[in-house]
Motif scaffolding. Sequence first.
Motif, PDB file in Angstrom:
ATOM      1  N   SER A 156      24.400 -17.085 -24.181  1.00 13.55           N
ATOM      2  CA  SER A 156      23.896 -15.851 -24.776  1.00 13.55           C
ATOM      3  C   SER A 156      22.507 -15.510 -24.245  1.00 13.55           C
ATOM      4  CB  SER A 156      23.863 -15.981 -26.298  1.00 13.55           C
ATOM      5  OG  SER A 156      23.249 -14.849 -26.892  1.00 13.55           O
ATOM      6  N   SER A 159      22.485 -14.715 -20.412  1.00  7.99           N
ATOM      7  CA  SER A 159      23.067 -13.398 -20.129  1.00  7.99           C
ATOM      8  C   SER A 159      22.073 -12.267 -20.341  1.00  7.99           C
ATOM      9  CB  SER A 159      24.307 -13.174 -21.006  1.00  7.99           C
ATOM     10  OG  SER A 159      25.298 -14.138 -20.723  1.00  7.99           O
ATOM     11  N   LYS A 160      21.011 -12.536 -21.088  1.00  9.90           N
ATOM     12  CA  LYS A 160      19.968 -11.517 -21.269  1.00  9.90           C
ATOM     13  C   LYS A 160      19.113 -11.375 -20.018  1.00  9.90           C
ATOM     14  CE  LYS A 160      19.545 -12.428 -26.242  1.00  9.90           C
ATOM     15  NZ  LYS A 160      18.645 -12.923 -27.314  1.00  9.90           N
ATOM     16  N   ASN A 161      19.113 -12.401 -19.176  1.00 12.92           N
ATOM     17  CA  ASN A 161      18.266 -12.404 -17.990  1.00 12.92           C
ATOM     18  C   ASN A 161      19.016 -12.074 -16.711  1.00 12.92           C
ATOM     19  OD1 ASN A 161      15.552 -13.552 -19.015  1.00 12.92           O
ATOM     20  ND2 ASN A 161      17.068 -14.952 -19.881  1.00 12.92           N
ATOM     21  N   ILE A 162      20.295 -12.397 -16.661  1.00 10.17           N
ATOM     22  CA  ILE A 162      21.061 -12.193 -15.434  1.00 10.17           C
ATOM     23  C   ILE A 162      22.522 -11.933 -15.797  1.00 10.17           C
ATOM     24  CG2 ILE A 162      21.443 -14.677 -15.194  1.00 10.17           C
ATOM     25  CD1 ILE A 162      21.462 -14.328 -12.189  1.00 10.17           C
ATOM     26  N   GLU A 163      23.147 -11.026 -15.072  1.00 11.90           N
ATOM     27  CA  GLU A 163      24.568 -10.730 -15.300  1.00 11.90           C
ATOM     28  C   GLU A 163      25.402 -11.776 -14.582  1.00 11.90           C
ATOM     29  OE1 GLU A 163      27.811  -7.099 -14.676  1.00 11.90           O
ATOM     30  OE2 GLU A 163      25.667  -6.750 -14.336  1.00 11.90           O
ATOM     31  N   ILE A 164      26.240 -12.473 -15.337  1.00 12.53           N
ATOM     32  CA  ILE A 164      27.020 -13.576 -14.786  1.00 12.53           C
ATOM     33  C   ILE A 164      28.504 -13.229 -14.817  1.00 12.53           C
ATOM     34  CG2 ILE A 164      27.493 -16.042 -14.938  1.00 12.53           C
ATOM     35  CD1 ILE A 164      24.981 -16.413 -16.492  1.00 12.53           C
ATOM     36  N   ASP A 165      29.176 -13.585 -13.745  1.00 12.29           N
ATOM     37  CA  ASP A 165      30.620 -13.397 -13.646  1.00 12.29           C
ATOM     38  C   ASP A 165      31.326 -14.118 -14.798  1.00 12.29           C
ATOM     39  OD1 ASP A 165      32.903 -12.754 -11.382  1.00 12.29           O
ATOM     40  OD2 ASP A 165      33.380 -14.546 -12.549  1.00 12.29           O
ATOM     41  N   GLN A 166      32.349 -13.501 -15.347  1.00 14.02           N
ATOM     42  CA  GLN A 166      33.053 -14.069 -16.504  1.00 14.02           C
ATOM     43  C   GLN A 166      33.741 -15.392 -16.176  1.00 14.02           C
ATOM     44  OE1 GLN A 166      33.039 -13.037 -19.779  1.00 14.02           O
ATOM     45  NE2 GLN A 166      31.398 -11.750 -18.958  1.00 14.02           N
ATOM     46  N   ASP A 499      10.808  -6.990 -12.171  1.00 12.81           N
ATOM     47  CA  ASP A 499      11.934  -6.437 -12.928  1.00 12.81           C
ATOM     48  C   ASP A 499      11.406  -5.780 -14.195  1.00 12.81           C
ATOM     49  OD1 ASP A 499      14.207  -5.819 -14.333  1.00 12.81           O
ATOM     50  OD2 ASP A 499      15.128  -7.795 -14.170  1.00 12.81           O
ATOM     51  N   GLN A 514      14.847  -3.731  -7.496  1.00 12.91           N
ATOM     52  CA  GLN A 514      15.895  -4.619  -7.007  1.00 12.91           C
ATOM     53  C   GLN A 514      15.702  -5.035  -5.551  1.00 12.91           C
ATOM     54  OE1 GLN A 514      19.949  -3.730  -8.369  1.00 12.91           O
ATOM     55  NE2 GLN A 514      19.126  -1.964  -9.474  1.00 12.91           N
TER      56      GLN A 514
END
Length: 606
Positions: A156, A159-166, A499, A514
């Motif tokens: 949790s 995921s606030k810091n980086i978008e991770i593959d499911q 960022d 980016q």
Amino acid sequence: MSLANLVGNTLGTLLDSPVINFLGNLTGKPILDILKSHFSFSTIEITLAYQKSYVQVLNAIRLGLRSSAWRKLLSDNIKKEFANQIIKNYFKPFANSRQFSNQELNIFALKLSQVCQSLIRYEKQLFQLQKNDLELGLIEITNPHQSWEITELLISEISKNIEIDQDIIAFFRYKELLGNGLLYFFHEQLRRDERLQTTFLALQQEGLWIDIRNVQKSQQQLMQIINQQQLQVKPPQILFQMQQLWEQQLGNFQSFSLQFKGFVDVISKRLELIAQNINDLHLKTDRILELLLELKQKEIISEQQVFQLITSTHFSNQIPLKSKPTVIETPLKQKLNLQTFNFKTIHLDQAGQIISTTLGEAKQFIEDLGKGVALEMVYIPSGKFLMGASQNEFGAMADEFPQHWVEVNDFFISKYPITKMQWFVLMKETISSQFCDANFPLESINYIKADLFCQKLLQKTGKMYRLPTEAEWEYACRAGTTTPFYFGETITTEIANYDGGYNYNTNEKSAYRQMPTPVGSFSPNAFGLFDMHGNVWEWTCSEYSENYTEQLETKILTNVENKKIVLRGGSWYSSAVNCRSANRYRLTSENWDNDVGFRIVLNADF
């Protein structure tokens, strides 16, 4: 993340909380009071243990995927054994459950290794314990959680810091790998500490702990408690209930731990062997240098021949610092043509608004790299400054303490991070990168290559260029300020490249580019230095330690094998917290990322 829950879970597992709670209910003893009296680890120590454990579990996963960073560290047998556990018990079963093709499997393995490496940088953001977190955590021991909750808490927050593959998130959840891994490495750090044994002894004396893992011993200890407390209970029944409860709450983690039993001990012994070999190497190189010096003094070889011998081979990388000034005597010092340049420095209020502009001037000399490409070296006067974060600084990390005074001699430092064009002209090569602008800061560079740049510049100019020490870097960054940033109490993406989705001490969000920006795109600090906050992380030449008590921040690390080296400044990919003047990051010398660069320094008395 609920840090109190995390503390309660990890410490509860460490202290066998099912046993403590069961015996507490049986005897009526005040568990919390006894824990507070005898658990003597500090908040900072627990914070650092969490941060280190988080990094270790991610590196362990990378090791299982044959990470090159670990391949050099461990012997073949250890590497094979450890990797087999990750591959056999986690990676292959997970891949089979997802029905990956061979191509999909290879892509996933590569992506997983890259994500683990990227996630390491967030360890300080995830674990920032305050004193009350530890106190609440001790309370939480009486209400233990399961390890899957640690996994979910970590995912949790990550995921606030980086978008991770499911698929990667699903792998972290598989058999509770991430939560159990953190628990495992956390235990390995603390279980040998004498203070933990003291805590167990105090609990045992109060009738609140028995060694449930040892059947014969636990029976004897339980009988002693029953007799001392004059309890009217049946020992076999009580012991059976306690074992069931312990197995129910901690059995999964214990099974996980048994898979890796003994690895930490073996790895530690391997590290001791490596350290001994390095010490032996120091002695050998010192003797070689003594012989070279003797030959020079007897005029058998010239000073220039000594210089060429050392700088034209890899041998110079192995020379201890104490030997370098004695032997490597550069050609006659050139008289520097110092030039004055002017600039404007801006100051922000706490809302991020510009409140004033100051005119400044500094001195610099220009190093001609060839083909019309210049390297601007700015003079930094000697001084004394307060290094590290203040106690009330927002976002301050445990490794930024204690704040302390440091004296720094005068030196020159490059006005900007080294650019791609400067690298290309001097090194006659390019570094593979997704960012191609010639005036962008060089990135995707490891410490070894950054050091090679300095050696190449030494050969070209006769000047002993190097990477800055950690103290020199922070002194140059602060430029006389004591605030979190040299602009003031806060920072915005209008004056630095980071960022903006994670601004400093505010809920407002701003731009996220980016990618890097050309060097010098924003206002400098009061020394006339640009891009000290954000754009790219910058290598130092100082070894990382978990706080400043070892005083490594002023020392130049000359033997970097298996050492963690400090980086400073944050990057285009970082949150504002990681761009603070006091913030610290670390990597080993062969590692890099696509937001890591460097700038160089030269002693004023070169």
